[in-house]
Write a protein that holds these residues in place. Structure first.
Motif, PDB file in Angstrom:
ATOM      1  N   HIS A   1       0.829  -1.203   0.000  1.00  0.00           N
ATOM      2  CA  HIS A   1       0.000   0.000   0.000  1.00  0.00           C
ATOM      3  C   HIS A   1       0.869   1.261   0.000  1.00  0.00           C
ATOM      4  O   HIS A   1       1.890   1.316   0.687  1.00  0.00           O
ATOM      5  CB  HIS A   1      -0.933   0.003   1.209  1.00  0.00           C
TER       6      HIS A   1
ATOM      7  N   GLU B   1      -2.891  -2.416  -3.108  1.00  0.00           N
ATOM      8  CA  GLU B   1      -2.787  -3.431  -4.150  1.00  0.00           C
ATOM      9  C   GLU B   1      -2.531  -4.777  -3.493  1.00  0.00           C
ATOM     10  O   GLU B   1      -1.638  -4.905  -2.649  1.00  0.00           O
ATOM     11  CB  GLU B   1      -1.650  -3.084  -5.109  1.00  0.00           C
TER      12      GLU B   1
ATOM     13  N   LYS C   1      -1.998  -8.984  -4.285  1.00  0.00           N
ATOM     14  CA  LYS C   1      -1.845 -10.127  -5.188  1.00  0.00           C
ATOM     15  C   LYS C   1      -2.511 -11.307  -4.484  1.00  0.00           C
ATOM     16  O   LYS C   1      -2.080 -11.723  -3.405  1.00  0.00           O
ATOM     17  CB  LYS C   1      -0.380 -10.423  -5.457  1.00  0.00           C
TER      18      LYS C   1
ATOM     19  N   THR D   1      -4.722  -9.644  -9.433  1.00  0.00           N
ATOM     20  CA  THR D   1      -4.439  -8.416  -8.699  1.00  0.00           C
ATOM     21  C   THR D   1      -5.744  -7.739  -8.317  1.00  0.00           C
ATOM     22  O   THR D   1      -6.650  -7.597  -9.151  1.00  0.00           O
ATOM     23  CB  THR D   1      -3.584  -7.460  -9.541  1.00  0.00           C
TER      24      THR D   1
ATOM     25  N   ALA E   1      -7.021  -4.176  -6.730  1.00  0.00           N
ATOM     26  CA  ALA E   1      -6.592  -2.816  -6.406  1.00  0.00           C
ATOM     27  C   ALA E   1      -7.761  -2.037  -5.823  1.00  0.00           C
ATOM     28  O   ALA E   1      -8.917  -2.225  -6.213  1.00  0.00           O
ATOM     29  CB  ALA E   1      -6.051  -2.117  -7.649  1.00  0.00           C
TER      30      ALA E   1
ATOM     31  N   SER F   1      -8.512   2.086  -3.976  1.00  0.00           N
ATOM     32  CA  SER F   1      -8.003   3.370  -3.510  1.00  0.00           C
ATOM     33  C   SER F   1      -9.030   3.995  -2.579  1.00  0.00           C
ATOM     34  O   SER F   1     -10.241   3.771  -2.725  1.00  0.00           O
ATOM     35  CB  SER F   1      -7.706   4.304  -4.687  1.00  0.00           C
TER      36      SER F   1
END
Length: 391
Positions: A119, A129, A131, A143, A145, A147
């Motif tokens: 992060h 983010e 994985k 992935t 993601a 925000s």
């Protein structure tokens, strides 16, 4: 079981192989096979991060771990097991979605899924983010993601942890969003720093930061839980662990993870009945908490309540049918109850899953004394001696 033996068993849990050999520490000899409840490891990827982002990454991933520990339908690999795996955990390889790195780490941690998080904060926004890799059968990575605005501590945590939880199961995302989060940015930042400093071995400075977090938010669930779990699993300071966990439970009485670690602290302290009550509360709140069933089995074995022991191992196996150690321990208690047919059937399951560990132990284990001359038992050992290539 003597208190010193309990402490020794818990120390052995730091090493997965040693714990398997210790055997009656029990649940750690896991085989990733057809588990009803997925086992998830949350790991921090801090390579290339600046000091602030490194602390945030460790802190946010710790909070994610805590939320999953209290959520239904999932087991989280303890951080002690991740630490014990050492160099087996190739974070760069996992981040690159290397089949080899994912499989080696998943096997070392007996995990069905790896969540590797990193992060960063840029211009007031936290860019998270993950994985997310599964290792059952063919390795698969993707992935995730997310925000979130950094100025709203609670919303930021909810959005990021729910995004990762949703990668496991969408129902988990909803459960995580309903959990308590601090809304104090000051408390959260101090918590991040404390977690990071502890990870780097700077305990004196870490506890100063954690005290600041406490001063900024007296109702910070993740802080109290962190302290209780830390003293229970890292320091084996039972009194402090119990104090922090009781503080967590007083405010959040339906928190199964806090009840679990309270039971763990009581177990180490040698307080059998309080430990049993805490673990019973754990499974009433989170029926899939199969580690708690194993502790209940061990504690009731100390009391000579063999029927309860058998019941609790069977309950554990409802949620983790690929757990070789639980099958082995179930076989042992059934042998002591003079149930040779059941014992042989359970031992067969254990040996099928992991004869390399359990065959040699079964040959001399006193738990099987009552059925050692039973023909089916003898034939089973002979059968697996051939299959395992052992004489």
């Amino acid at each position: 079981m003597l208190l010193s033996a309990r402490v020794r068993n818990v120390n052995l849990l730091i090493s997965a192989l040693a714990a398997c050999l210790a055997l009656h520490a029990g649940f750690c000899a896991r085989v990733r096979a057809a588990e009803s409840v997925p086992s998830v490891a949350v790991i921090s990827h801090i390579t290339g991060l600046n000091a602030s982002d490194r602390a945030m990454t460790r802190g946010l991933n710790t909070i994610l771990t805590f939320k999953l520990e209290s959520a239904p339908g999932v087991r989280v690999v303890p951080d002690t097991e991740i630490d014990a795996a050492g160099n087996t955990v190739d974070t760069a390889g996992i981040w690159a979605a290397s089949d080899k790195a994912v499989r080696l780490t998943a096997d070392a941690l007996a995990a069905d899924m790896l969540i590797l998080g990193r992060h960063r904060t840029r211009n007031g926004t936290v860019a998270a983010e993950f994985k997310v890799c599964t290792a059952g059968g063919k390795v698969s990575c993707r992935t995730v993601a997310e925000s979130a605005a950094a100025n709203s501590a609670s919303a930021m945590q909810k959005n990021i942890t729910a995004a990762a939880a949703g990668a496991v199961d969408q129902d988990l995302a909803k459960a995580v969003r309903g959990m308590p989060f601090t809304n104090s940015s000051r408390a959260l930042d101090a918590f991040f720093q404390g977690v990071d400093l502890l990870a780097r071995g700077k305990s004196a400075d870490a506890f100063k930061s954690l005290q600041k977090a406490s001063a900024a938010d007296a109702a910070f669930r993740d802080l109290w839980y962190f302290m209780g779990k830390y003293y229970a699993s890292r320091e084996f300071n039972y009194d402090k662990a119990i104090s922090y966990l009781n503080k967590t439970i007083t405010r959040y009485p339906k928190d199964p993870a806090a009840h679990f670690w309270l039971g763990f602290a009581y177990y180490l302290q040698g307080a059998t009945m309080p430990a049993i009550r805490a673990f019973e509360t754990t499974v009433s709140l989170k029926p899939a908490a199969y580690d708690a069933y194993v502790y209940l089995a061990m504690l009731n074995k100390d009391l000579g309540e063999y029927q309860k022991v058998e019941t609790y191992y069977r309950r554990a196996l409802e949620y983790t049918p690929g757990n070789a150690a639980a099958w082995y321990n179930l076989a042992g208690i059934q042998a002591q109850m003079n149930k040779p047919q059941d014992a042989v059937a359970s031992l067969r399951r254990a040996l099928t899953l992991n004869c390399g560990v359990f065959l040699d132990i079964a040959r001399t284990d006193g738990d099987f004394a009552r059925i050692r001359k039973n023909a089916a038992f003898a034939n089973l050992l002979q059968e697996f001696s051939k299959k395992c290539g052992k004489k």
